[in-house]
Design a protein around this motif. Sequence first.
Motif, PDB file in Angstrom:
ATOM      1  N   ASP A  23      32.233 -54.743  58.646  1.00 28.20           N
ATOM      2  CA  ASP A  23      33.380 -55.575  58.998  1.00 28.20           C
ATOM      3  C   ASP A  23      33.378 -55.799  60.515  1.00 28.20           C
ATOM      4  OD1 ASP A  23      35.756 -56.869  59.330  1.00 28.20           O
ATOM      5  OD2 ASP A  23      37.018 -55.248  58.577  1.00 28.20           O
ATOM      6  N   LEU A  24      33.944 -54.871  61.256  1.00 23.88           N
ATOM      7  CA  LEU A  24      33.973 -54.944  62.723  1.00 23.88           C
ATOM      8  C   LEU A  24      34.375 -56.335  63.219  1.00 23.88           C
ATOM      9  CD1 LEU A  24      30.757 -52.889  63.643  1.00 23.88           C
ATOM     10  CD2 LEU A  24      33.124 -52.090  63.443  1.00 23.88           C
ATOM     11  N   SER A  25      35.447 -56.857  62.641  1.00 24.55           N
ATOM     12  CA  SER A  25      35.908 -58.195  63.011  1.00 24.55           C
ATOM     13  C   SER A  25      37.225 -58.174  63.785  1.00 24.55           C
ATOM     14  CB  SER A  25      36.081 -59.047  61.747  1.00 24.55           C
ATOM     15  OG  SER A  25      36.985 -58.426  60.850  1.00 24.55           O
ATOM     16  N   THR A  26      37.831 -56.991  63.917  1.00 24.43           N
ATOM     17  CA  THR A  26      39.062 -56.813  64.684  1.00 24.43           C
ATOM     18  C   THR A  26      38.961 -55.495  65.432  1.00 24.43           C
ATOM     19  OG1 THR A  26      40.200 -55.602  62.924  1.00 24.43           O
ATOM     20  CG2 THR A  26      40.404 -58.026  62.901  1.00 24.43           C
ATOM     21  N   TRP A  27      39.811 -55.334  66.460  1.00 18.48           N
ATOM     22  CA  TRP A  27      39.814 -54.051  67.159  1.00 18.48           C
ATOM     23  C   TRP A  27      40.235 -52.927  66.227  1.00 18.48           C
ATOM     24  CZ3 TRP A  27      36.772 -54.051  70.861  1.00 18.48           C
ATOM     25  CH2 TRP A  27      36.709 -55.062  71.816  1.00 18.48           C
ATOM     26  N   GLU A  28      41.086 -53.240  65.242  1.00 18.81           N
ATOM     27  CA  GLU A  28      41.501 -52.214  64.268  1.00 18.81           C
ATOM     28  C   GLU A  28      40.313 -51.753  63.434  1.00 18.81           C
ATOM     29  OE1 GLU A  28      44.942 -54.342  65.736  1.00 18.81           O
ATOM     30  OE2 GLU A  28      43.093 -55.090  64.781  1.00 18.81           O
ATOM     31  N   SER A  29      39.455 -52.683  63.044  1.00 13.96           N
ATOM     32  CA  SER A  29      38.290 -52.298  62.243  1.00 13.96           C
ATOM     33  C   SER A  29      37.278 -51.511  63.085  1.00 13.96           C
ATOM     34  CB  SER A  29      37.629 -53.529  61.623  1.00 13.96           C
ATOM     35  OG  SER A  29      37.120 -54.406  62.612  1.00 13.96           O
ATOM     36  N   TRP A  30      37.153 -51.849  64.357  1.00 14.02           N
ATOM     37  CA  TRP A  30      36.290 -51.061  65.240  1.00 14.02           C
ATOM     38  C   TRP A  30      36.825 -49.639  65.389  1.00 14.02           C
ATOM     39  CZ3 TRP A  30      31.728 -51.918  67.992  1.00 14.02           C
ATOM     40  CH2 TRP A  30      31.171 -53.199  67.864  1.00 14.02           C
ATOM     41  N   GLU A  31      38.142 -49.506  65.515  1.00 11.22           N
ATOM     42  CA  GLU A  31      38.726 -48.174  65.649  1.00 11.22           C
ATOM     43  C   GLU A  31      38.558 -47.373  64.354  1.00 11.22           C
ATOM     44  OE1 GLU A  31      40.229 -44.946  67.393  1.00 11.22           O
ATOM     45  OE2 GLU A  31      39.775 -46.839  68.420  1.00 11.22           O
ATOM     46  N   ALA A  32      38.700 -48.033  63.209  1.00 14.39           N
ATOM     47  CA  ALA A  32      38.507 -47.354  61.928  1.00 14.39           C
ATOM     48  C   ALA A  32      37.055 -46.897  61.788  1.00 14.39           C
ATOM     49  CB  ALA A  32      38.886 -48.274  60.772  1.00 14.39           C
ATOM     50  N   SER A  38      37.755 -62.230  71.168  1.00 14.68           N
ATOM     51  CA  SER A  38      38.145 -60.859  71.484  1.00 14.68           C
ATOM     52  C   SER A  38      37.161 -60.170  72.423  1.00 14.68           C
ATOM     53  CB  SER A  38      38.285 -60.042  70.190  1.00 14.68           C
ATOM     54  OG  SER A  38      39.270 -60.597  69.351  1.00 14.68           O
ATOM     55  N   ILE A  39      35.914 -60.620  72.424  1.00  7.39           N
ATOM     56  CA  ILE A  39      34.894 -60.122  73.343  1.00  7.39           C
ATOM     57  C   ILE A  39      34.308 -61.330  74.062  1.00  7.39           C
ATOM     58  CG2 ILE A  39      32.594 -59.069  73.500  1.00  7.39           C
ATOM     59  CD1 ILE A  39      33.340 -57.169  71.313  1.00  7.39           C
ATOM     60  N   ASP A  40      34.060 -61.171  75.343  1.00  9.09           N
ATOM     61  CA  ASP A  40      33.575 -62.274  76.153  1.00  9.09           C
ATOM     62  C   ASP A  40      32.304 -62.882  75.546  1.00  9.09           C
ATOM     63  OD1 ASP A  40      32.149 -63.719  78.336  1.00  9.09           O
ATOM     64  OD2 ASP A  40      33.867 -63.023  79.499  1.00  9.09           O
ATOM     65  N   PRO A  41      32.280 -64.186  75.319  1.00 10.17           N
ATOM     66  CA  PRO A  41      31.114 -64.826  74.707  1.00 10.17           C
ATOM     67  C   PRO A  41      29.864 -64.789  75.569  1.00 10.17           C
ATOM     68  CG  PRO A  41      32.690 -66.478  75.434  1.00 10.17           C
ATOM     69  CD  PRO A  41      33.373 -65.148  75.559  1.00 10.17           C
ATOM     70  N   ALA A  42      30.007 -64.507  76.859  1.00 10.20           N
ATOM     71  CA  ALA A  42      28.843 -64.437  77.744  1.00 10.20           C
ATOM     72  C   ALA A  42      28.087 -63.120  77.603  1.00 10.20           C
ATOM     73  CB  ALA A  42      29.268 -64.627  79.195  1.00 10.20           C
ATOM     74  N   ALA A  43      28.698 -62.143  76.960  1.00  9.43           N
ATOM     75  CA  ALA A  43      28.062 -60.829  76.819  1.00  9.43           C
ATOM     76  C   ALA A  43      26.932 -60.895  75.807  1.00  9.43           C
ATOM     77  CB  ALA A  43      29.087 -59.792  76.388  1.00  9.43           C
ATOM     78  N   ASP A  44      25.926 -60.080  76.005  1.00 13.42           N
ATOM     79  CA  ASP A  44      24.785 -60.004  75.088  1.00 13.42           C
ATOM     80  C   ASP A  44      25.103 -58.996  73.982  1.00 13.42           C
ATOM     81  OD1 ASP A  44      22.277 -58.962  73.912  1.00 13.42           O
ATOM     82  OD2 ASP A  44      21.325 -60.278  75.380  1.00 13.42           O
ATOM     83  N   PRO A  45      25.228 -59.448  72.723  1.00 10.25           N
ATOM     84  CA  PRO A  45      25.607 -58.541  71.625  1.00 10.25           C
ATOM     85  C   PRO A  45      24.651 -57.371  71.435  1.00 10.25           C
ATOM     86  CG  PRO A  45      25.874 -60.820  70.945  1.00 10.25           C
ATOM     87  CD  PRO A  45      25.147 -60.845  72.262  1.00 10.25           C
ATOM     88  N   HIS A 105      35.652 -54.243  76.204  1.00  8.05           N
ATOM     89  CA  HIS A 105      36.834 -55.000  76.612  1.00  8.05           C
ATOM     90  C   HIS A 105      36.678 -55.676  77.979  1.00  8.05           C
ATOM     91  CE1 HIS A 105      38.819 -52.700  73.389  1.00  8.05           C
ATOM     92  NE2 HIS A 105      39.774 -53.609  73.445  1.00  8.05           N
ATOM     93  N   THR A 106      35.601 -55.342  78.703  1.00  2.82           N
ATOM     94  CA  THR A 106      35.464 -55.843  80.065  1.00  2.82           C
ATOM     95  C   THR A 106      34.790 -57.214  80.079  1.00  2.82           C
ATOM     96  OG1 THR A 106      35.254 -53.593  80.893  1.00  2.82           O
ATOM     97  CG2 THR A 106      34.500 -55.361  82.342  1.00  2.82           C
ATOM     98  N   PRO A 107      35.365 -58.189  80.773  1.00  2.00           N
ATOM     99  CA  PRO A 107      34.729 -59.519  80.868  1.00  2.00           C
ATOM    100  C   PRO A 107      33.357 -59.433  81.522  1.00  2.00           C
ATOM    101  CG  PRO A 107      37.016 -59.606  81.632  1.00  2.00           C
ATOM    102  CD  PRO A 107      36.656 -58.155  81.463  1.00  2.00           C
TER     103      PRO A 107
END
Length: 211
Positions: A85-94, A154-161, A200-202
């Motif tokens: 999932d990992l589609s929301t901060w809640e799912s990341w925390e879970a 929710s996460i900066d699109p410039a970041a490398d996944p 969370h950091t841009p």
Amino acid sequence: MSERTTGGLTEKGRATRQRIVEATALRILDAGVDGTSLDDVRAATLTSKSQLFHYFPGGKAELVRAVAQWEGEQLLAAQEPHLSDLSTWESWEAWRQGLEAYYLGLGRWACPIGSLTAQMAATDAETAAFLRTAWTTWRTRLAAGVRRMQATGSIDPAADPDRLATSVLAAIQGGLLLSQPERASWPLEAALDTAWATLHTPATAGTPTRS
């Protein structure tokens, strides 16, 4: 009626083979690969030498590779359904809470595939291949979660996944290493707190990007 045979083994044979793999995995987690002999495995599983080599003709090397493959599968399965999932901060925390619970449930602060990688990657190319598959799959699924978060802003699109996913994996493994002598979870939690801050950091403020 004879017992159904699949892949050269009966159902009973597959169950016996799996029991040997799981017992060996526990022994390796306790004593390491070098501290685990086939005699140790035989004693733990009440199997004969001929029976052990029937299931693992390549001996200890083949058995360790089977353990590496199984441990990788177990680790990934333990993170579901949150890892997919990992589609929301809640799912990341879970996902994070479930992963911490998984490691705690092992009875020690150690990652089975992390420990095997440290012991085997440089000396056994075939075992390293099984471990690489597990690491790659794990990183790929985390990176997919990052992309879902980027799609919602929710996460900066410039970041490398892929680099973000790798930084999370590095935090997990480093946190576990430091948690082992402490026999406590706080080093792992601290490492993941830092990884969370990075997510969370841009990008303009330092989120990992690929040049």
